[in-house]
Design an enzyme around this catalytic site. Sequence first.
Site, PDB file in Angstrom:
ATOM      1  N   GLY A 139       0.834  -1.288  -0.013  1.00  0.00           N
ATOM      2  CA  GLY A 139      -0.163   0.024   0.088  1.00  0.00           C
ATOM      3  C   GLY A 139       0.768   1.312  -0.055  1.00  0.00           C
ATOM      4  O   GLY A 139       2.096   1.085   0.518  1.00  0.00           O
ATOM      5  N   ARG A 165      -2.547   7.929   3.902  1.00  0.00           N
ATOM      6  CA  ARG A 165      -3.039   8.636   4.863  1.00  0.00           C
ATOM      7  C   ARG A 165      -1.966   8.971   6.015  1.00  0.00           C
ATOM      8  O   ARG A 165      -2.128   9.687   7.142  1.00  0.00           O
ATOM      9  CB  ARG A 165      -4.179   7.700   5.720  1.00  0.00           C
ATOM     10  CG  ARG A 165      -5.347   7.862   4.851  1.00  0.00           C
ATOM     11  CD  ARG A 165      -6.300   6.504   5.328  1.00  0.00           C
ATOM     12  NE  ARG A 165      -5.937   5.280   4.903  1.00  0.00           N
ATOM     13  CZ  ARG A 165      -6.650   4.140   5.076  1.00  0.00           C
ATOM     14  NH1 ARG A 165      -7.654   4.183   6.026  1.00  0.00           N
ATOM     15  NH2 ARG A 165      -6.460   2.979   4.719  1.00  0.00           N
ATOM     16  N   GLN A 212       3.999  -5.592  -6.306  1.00  0.00           N
ATOM     17  CA  GLN A 212       3.028  -5.444  -6.670  1.00  0.00           C
ATOM     18  C   GLN A 212       2.983  -3.968  -7.565  1.00  0.00           C
ATOM     19  O   GLN A 212       3.213  -2.936  -6.865  1.00  0.00           O
ATOM     20  CB  GLN A 212       1.858  -5.271  -5.707  1.00  0.00           C
ATOM     21  CG  GLN A 212       0.373  -5.253  -6.299  1.00  0.00           C
ATOM     22  CD  GLN A 212      -0.708  -4.921  -5.120  1.00  0.00           C
ATOM     23  OE1 GLN A 212      -0.238  -4.653  -4.151  1.00  0.00           O
ATOM     24  NE2 GLN A 212      -1.906  -5.153  -5.439  1.00  0.00           N
ATOM     25  N   ASP A 214       0.564  -3.961   8.490  1.00  0.00           N
ATOM     26  CA  ASP A 214       0.469  -2.669   9.202  1.00  0.00           C
ATOM     27  C   ASP A 214      -0.122  -2.799  10.496  1.00  0.00           C
ATOM     28  O   ASP A 214      -0.710  -2.059  11.254  1.00  0.00           O
ATOM     29  CB  ASP A 214      -0.274  -1.497   8.644  1.00  0.00           C
ATOM     30  CG  ASP A 214      -1.801  -1.974   8.248  1.00  0.00           C
ATOM     31  OD1 ASP A 214      -2.206  -3.271   8.501  1.00  0.00           O
ATOM     32  OD2 ASP A 214      -2.516  -1.332   7.827  1.00  0.00           O
ATOM     33  N   GLU A 247     -17.187  -4.737   2.644  1.00  0.00           N
ATOM     34  CA  GLU A 247     -16.542  -3.677   3.004  1.00  0.00           C
ATOM     35  C   GLU A 247     -17.339  -2.594   3.616  1.00  0.00           C
ATOM     36  O   GLU A 247     -18.503  -2.404   3.254  1.00  0.00           O
ATOM     37  CB  GLU A 247     -15.763  -3.045   1.989  1.00  0.00           C
ATOM     38  CG  GLU A 247     -14.738  -3.896   1.574  1.00  0.00           C
ATOM     39  CD  GLU A 247     -13.632  -4.406   2.710  1.00  0.00           C
ATOM     40  OE1 GLU A 247     -12.797  -3.278   3.309  1.00  0.00           O
ATOM     41  OE2 GLU A 247     -13.552  -5.364   3.268  1.00  0.00           O
ATOM     42  N   LYS A 250      32.765  10.566  27.296  1.00  0.00           N
ATOM     43  CA  LYS A 250      32.772   9.933  25.640  1.00  0.00           C
ATOM     44  C   LYS A 250      33.907   9.018  25.467  1.00  0.00           C
ATOM     45  O   LYS A 250      35.055   9.487  25.786  1.00  0.00           O
ATOM     46  CB  LYS A 250      32.771  11.115  24.647  1.00  0.00           C
ATOM     47  CG  LYS A 250      32.830  10.708  23.424  1.00  0.00           C
ATOM     48  CD  LYS A 250      33.635  11.580  22.287  1.00  0.00           C
ATOM     49  CE  LYS A 250      34.395  10.726  21.623  1.00  0.00           C
ATOM     50  NZ  LYS A 250      35.310  11.541  21.107  1.00  0.00           N
ATOM     51  N   TYR A 308      34.635  17.600  31.402  1.00  0.00           N
ATOM     52  CA  TYR A 308      34.761  16.821  30.375  1.00  0.00           C
ATOM     53  C   TYR A 308      35.692  15.662  30.151  1.00  0.00           C
ATOM     54  O   TYR A 308      36.817  16.018  30.321  1.00  0.00           O
ATOM     55  CB  TYR A 308      34.914  17.535  28.826  1.00  0.00           C
ATOM     56  CG  TYR A 308      34.825  16.736  27.518  1.00  0.00           C
ATOM     57  CD1 TYR A 308      33.864  15.981  27.299  1.00  0.00           C
ATOM     58  CD2 TYR A 308      36.004  16.811  26.802  1.00  0.00           C
ATOM     59  CE1 TYR A 308      33.816  15.338  26.181  1.00  0.00           C
ATOM     60  CE2 TYR A 308      35.783  16.241  25.672  1.00  0.00           C
ATOM     61  CZ  TYR A 308      35.010  15.274  25.435  1.00  0.00           C
ATOM     62  OH  TYR A 308      35.052  14.717  24.207  1.00  0.00           O
ATOM     63  N   ASN A 329      41.111  16.838  24.052  1.00  0.00           N
ATOM     64  CA  ASN A 329      41.367  15.444  23.343  1.00  0.00           C
ATOM     65  C   ASN A 329      41.311  15.665  21.822  1.00  0.00           C
ATOM     66  O   ASN A 329      41.612  14.797  21.304  1.00  0.00           O
ATOM     67  CB  ASN A 329      40.289  14.348  23.604  1.00  0.00           C
ATOM     68  CG  ASN A 329      38.953  14.834  23.275  1.00  0.00           C
ATOM     69  OD1 ASN A 329      38.557  16.016  23.274  1.00  0.00           O
ATOM     70  ND2 ASN A 329      38.154  13.851  22.937  1.00  0.00           N
ATOM     71  N   ALA A 385      45.229  23.478  40.933  1.00  0.00           N
ATOM     72  CA  ALA A 385      44.128  23.985  40.245  1.00  0.00           C
ATOM     73  C   ALA A 385      44.637  24.938  39.321  1.00  0.00           C
ATOM     74  O   ALA A 385      45.643  25.660  39.396  1.00  0.00           O
ATOM     75  CB  ALA A 385      43.251  24.564  41.300  1.00  0.00           C
TER      76      ALA A 385
END
Length: 471
Positions: A11, A15, A72, A102, A156, A351, A366, A386, A423
Site C-alpha cells: 500500500g 493517510r 505489486q 500494518d 467492506e 565520551k 569533560y 582530546n 588548580a
Amino acid sequence: MEISAVVMAAGKSTRMKSKHSKVVFQVSGKPIIQWVADALQEAGCQDQVYIVGEAQAEIRGVLGENVAYVLQEEQRGTGHAVMQAAPFLEGRDGLTIVLPGDCPMVSADTIKKALDAFENATSNCAAILITAEADDPTGYGRIIRGDDGNVTKIVEHKDCTPEELKVKEINSSMYVFKTPLLLSALGRIGANNAQKEYYLTDTIGILIGDGYTVGAVVCDFDDTRGVNDRIQLAQVRDIMNHRILNYHMKNGVEIVDPNATWIHYAVEIGQDTVILPGTTLLGNTNIGEDCIIGENTRIDCSDIGDGTVVDNSIVTNSSIGKNCRIGPYTHIRPECRIEDKVTLGAYVEVKASTVGENTRARHLTYIGDSKVGRNVNFGCGTVTCNFDGQDKIGCTIEDNVFIGGNSNIVSSVVLGKDCYIAAGSTITSDVPALSLGIGRSKQLNKENWVANKSRMRGENYIRLDDRRSEF
Ligand code: UD1
Ligand code: CA
C-alpha cells in the site's frame, strides 16, 4: 503441514502523509513489519512472502533477505496483492496465513489460535478469519453471519447496507486459508464494488458459495489494530507501551507515572528499581535491581548496574557499574565504561572513556577518549583536551590522581599514580607518580596597585565602602 505466509505491504500509506512506508515506522523500538515477521516466526511460520510496492527498498532494509518479496506494481486491492504471491503458493498444499503488514499488535498467540481452529474444524473448512468486536467499526469490513451463526461473507464498509453497518464484528484482515482453495477463489474475484478494487474479502463469499465453510476466531480488538494514519500510530504505540510497562510492574519494577514513561520491548529491568516520570529506556538497555532512574532521563542501548541512580541524564551505548551516582544533567556518550561507585554530577560529559571504581567528577567536567583509573578526583571544570584539530586522542589518568579545579589535561599526557595537579593548570607533559604538577604562571601581587592608579590620575583613592555610603 506446510504453512506459508503472505504479508500485504504494498500500500502507498497515503493517510500517513509521509515519505516512508507506514510499515517501517517503529512501535516500542521495533519496525511495524518486523513485529509481523516475528509473530509469524514465533507461530512456526518461516516461509514468508512480502507483497511490496514502491517502498520495497525500505522494507527489505528492515527484514533482510531471509524472506521472499514480490513486487505489486499497481495497487489494485488486497485481493490483487495476494494474487501476486500465486507463483510462490502454486503447487503447495497446507495452509496460508495472510496478514496485513500494518498490524504490529498481532501476536504469535493470535496466529496459533487461528491455526488451532483449523485443526478442530471439519474437513470442509476452507478458511479461518481473525475477527474482533469494535466499539466503533467505522471503516472496517463487517463479518456477516447467517442464522446458524456461521460466517456467510465479509462486506467492506463502503459497500454495506444500513443493516450491515450496524454489525460490530470486524474483519482484522488476518486469515488462514487452505492454500489451494485460496488460489482457486482468488482467480474468480472481480472489482465490481465501491472502490473498484480486487478485494481479498470476496474470496470468503466465493468459497462459501462453493459449499465450503469458513470459521472465525474472535480476538481482542487491540490485538488486531492496524496503523493507517499517525493518530492510529500514536494509539498503537500507547497500547504497546502500556503492555510493556505492565509486564515490568508485574515483575517488581516501580513505575511512578506510566503515562510519562516509555520503554522499548527489549529492555530488561531488575526488581525494586524505581522509574521516575519522564524516563525513556531504549534499545536493548539492561537495568539492574534497586536503581532509581529519572526523572527526565534517556538511556539508550546501555547497561546500568544494581543500586545505581541516574537523575535527569542521558546515557547512550555505554555501561555503568553498580552503586554509581549519575546526574543531574550528566551526558554519557557512546562507548563509555563506568565502573562501580563512580559519581558523575552536573554538566559532566564523558565520551569513549573508561572510568575506574570510586572516581568522582561532580561538576562541569569533560572526559573524552581517556582512560581514568580508580579513586580519581576531578575538580570542577576539568577538561581533557582530546582534539588537536585532526585526531581525537585521550589522556591516561592513573589511580588516586587528584586534579584541582579548572585544569586542562592536554592529550595524550599520562598523569601517574597518586599525583596531584594544581588548580588552574594546563598540563601538557606527563606528571610522574606521587608528584605535584603545576602548569600555570606564578602569581604576582602588585601591592598598592589600586591606590597608585588613582593617584596617577590626580585623584585621592576612596575606599569602595566609603563611596557607597554617599549613594
Ligand atoms: C482491509 C480489509 C477490511 C478490514 C481492514 C482491517 C479488504 C478489501 N478490506 O481494509 O475488510 O476490515 O483491512 O484493517 O481487504 N495492500 C497491498 N496492496 C494493495 C492494497 C493494499 O499490499 O493493492 C496492503 C496495504 O499495504 C495494507 C493491507 O494491504 O497493509 C490492507 O490494506 P488497506 O488499504 O489498509 O485495507 P483496508 O481498507 O484497511
Ligand atoms: Ca488497513
